[in-house]
Write an enzyme that holds these catalytic residues in place. Structure first.
Site, mmCIF file in Angstrom:
data_model
loop_
_atom_site.group_PDB
_atom_site.id
_atom_site.type_symbol
_atom_site.label_atom_id
_atom_site.label_comp_id
_atom_site.label_asym_id
_atom_site.label_seq_id
_atom_site.Cartn_x
_atom_site.Cartn_y
_atom_site.Cartn_z
ATOM 1 N N GLY A 79 5.847 4.064 -3.457
ATOM 2 C CA GLY A 79 4.437 3.815 -3.775
ATOM 3 C C GLY A 79 3.635 3.555 -2.529
ATOM 4 O O GLY A 79 4.120 3.772 -1.409
ATOM 5 N N ASN A 80 2.413 3.123 -2.689
ATOM 6 C CA ASN A 80 1.604 2.727 -1.539
ATOM 7 C C ASN A 80 0.805 1.488 -1.896
ATOM 8 O O ASN A 80 0.832 1.019 -3.033
ATOM 9 C CB ASN A 80 0.708 3.887 -1.085
ATOM 10 C CG ASN A 80 -0.284 4.277 -2.160
ATOM 11 O OD1 ASN A 80 -1.163 3.511 -2.521
ATOM 12 N ND2 ASN A 80 -0.128 5.485 -2.702
#
Ligand code: CTP
Length: 396
Positions: A202-203
């Protein structure tokens, strides 16, 4: 000129509400007042009825003969000044046990809150949590300001001056209506790319910017569809929320929405890569390394740009973001061309990530417009104005 309802709750600063009501009237607006019972201990109903020339709503059951929703129906904007800690808490909780809250609960237009309280009440976790909830609900704030308080202490909690509150109210009225009748689709937050049932790549996107744009677009009269990756924010009341997880889900949701969109704002931090395969069962550790093969995700903004260049969705205004670690404006110009967008909002990761404020530049084919450091809500309002002006001048 607008119909404005001023809601007064019970704090010592209630006396300043008289000046606010006069100031709004002086600027040409029609003003009506709702007051709580404790507000009447600080300022008299007769004073406000005299200043506005209309009856004041002081009872939960309204002015005799008027339904309880009448004032909310009449008002283009509601200003709650002063808003006490108690009033803010009740508003955040959706309570409607006094005439100010009842009116707020059925407002058809936006609400501006001007808090006033002791600085420790302002700093309390409960007040700060309630302010966050109200902001997420699309409610705007002016103040409080720092200075001497009624208790003799000094700190954050003073009601803003009536002129300042009137300015903020007029700015909100001016900003509403700019995207009136338009269908705006906004993407927000990160995408998560699953490796197995419990792990993902993810970020760190919080979604705050996209959600602020959704609120600003709503305030400007647009009908708003918010396509959101997983975030811990509440969608503002009145948006159509579509939850997605991965870039491929986001891609599908955006293309589904295009047919019914006049504006697309790609504020989501889309993962450029996903694991080639997703394991059906949780991957067990072994002694060796774990190599993950990543494959490219579609560039959604670029695909929409290309589709439009090929003749589909000709009336669509296409807005993207460029989050960079250096040379944001230069790189945004490149993205504007490559992705065939109308506007790229350039910003630096250091100014933006996880913060409530940001510093951005709007890059279009006709130039660059730098916005000084401002809250994400203020940037969102400026973006709405920029989009509205792009749509009136046409795509250059
Ligand atoms: N975007 C998108 N689909 C992707 C990646 C990005 O639609 N797979 C959109 C984002 O929502 C944003 C814009 O493209 O509006 C810019 O994203 P960014 O990651 O900065 O651009 P990239 O082209 O991926 O640039 P870089 O070369 O920095 O990776």
């Amino acid at each position: 000129m607008a119909n404005i309802c001023v809601g007064i709750t019970g704090g010592i600063a209630a006396f300043k509400a008289v000046t606010l009501v006069r100031e709004l009237g002086r600027r040409g607006h029609s003003v009506r007042v709702a007051m709580t019972r404790s507000a009447q201990k600080f300022v008299g109903e007769a004073t406000l009825a005299g200043v506005t020339g209309t009856p004041v709503l002081t009872e939960l059951f309204g002015v005799p003969g008027e339904p309880h929703v009448a004032l909310g129906d009449w008002s283009d904007l509601m200003v709650i000044a002063p808003a006490t800690m108690n009033a803010i808490a009740k508003l955040a909780g959706g309570l409607t046990d006094d005439p100010v809250l009842t009116t707020a609960s059925c407002m058809r237009g936006p609400i501006l809150v001007a808090p006033a309280m002791h600085h420790r009440m302002w700093d309390s976790p409960a007040t700060q949590r309630n302010i966050r909830i109200l902001r997420e609900d699309g409610i705007s704030f002016v103040g409080p300001e720092s200075g001497p308080l009624a208790s003799g202490a000094s700190g954050m909690g003073r009601l803003s001056e009536p002129e300042t509150i009137a300015d903020a109210a007029e700015a909100m009225l001016a900003s509403s209506g700019e995207l009136s009748g338009l269908r705006v689709t906004i993407t927000a937050g990160p995408t998560l790319e699953d490796l197995d049932p419990v792990r993902f790549l993810g970020n760190r996107s919080s979604g705050k910017m996209g959600y602020a744009i959704a609120r600003a677009a709503l305030r400007s009269g647009a009908s708003v569809r918010l396509i959101s990756g997983p975030v811990s924010l509440r969608a503002p009341q009145g948006v159509e929320l579509i939850n997605v997880r991965s870039a491929l889900e986001l891609h599908a949701a955006v293309f589904d929405a295009l047919e019914n969109s006049d504006v697309l704002v790609m504020a989501a931090a889309v993962a450029d890569y996903r694991p080639k395969t997703k394991a059906e069962a949780k991957v067990k550790k072994s002694d060796g390394a774990w190599s993950i093969e990543l494959v490219r995700n579609p560039d959604i903004l670029a695909e929409v740009g290309a589709t439009r260049a090929a003749g589909s969705h000709p009336g669509l205004t296409l807005v993207g973001f460029a989050l960079e670690t250096s040379d944001a404006v230069e790189r945004a110009r490149g993205k504007l061309e490559r992705k065939k967008a109308d506007l790229i909002v350039a910003n630096l990761a250091a100014d933006s990530f996880g913060k409530d404020s940001n510093r951005v530049t709007f890059v279009t084919r006709s130039g660059a417009n730098a916005i000084e450091q401002a809250s994400k809500d203020a940037i969102a309002a400026a973006l709405v104005r920029e989009i509205a002006s792009l749509r009136t001048t046409g795509r250059e």
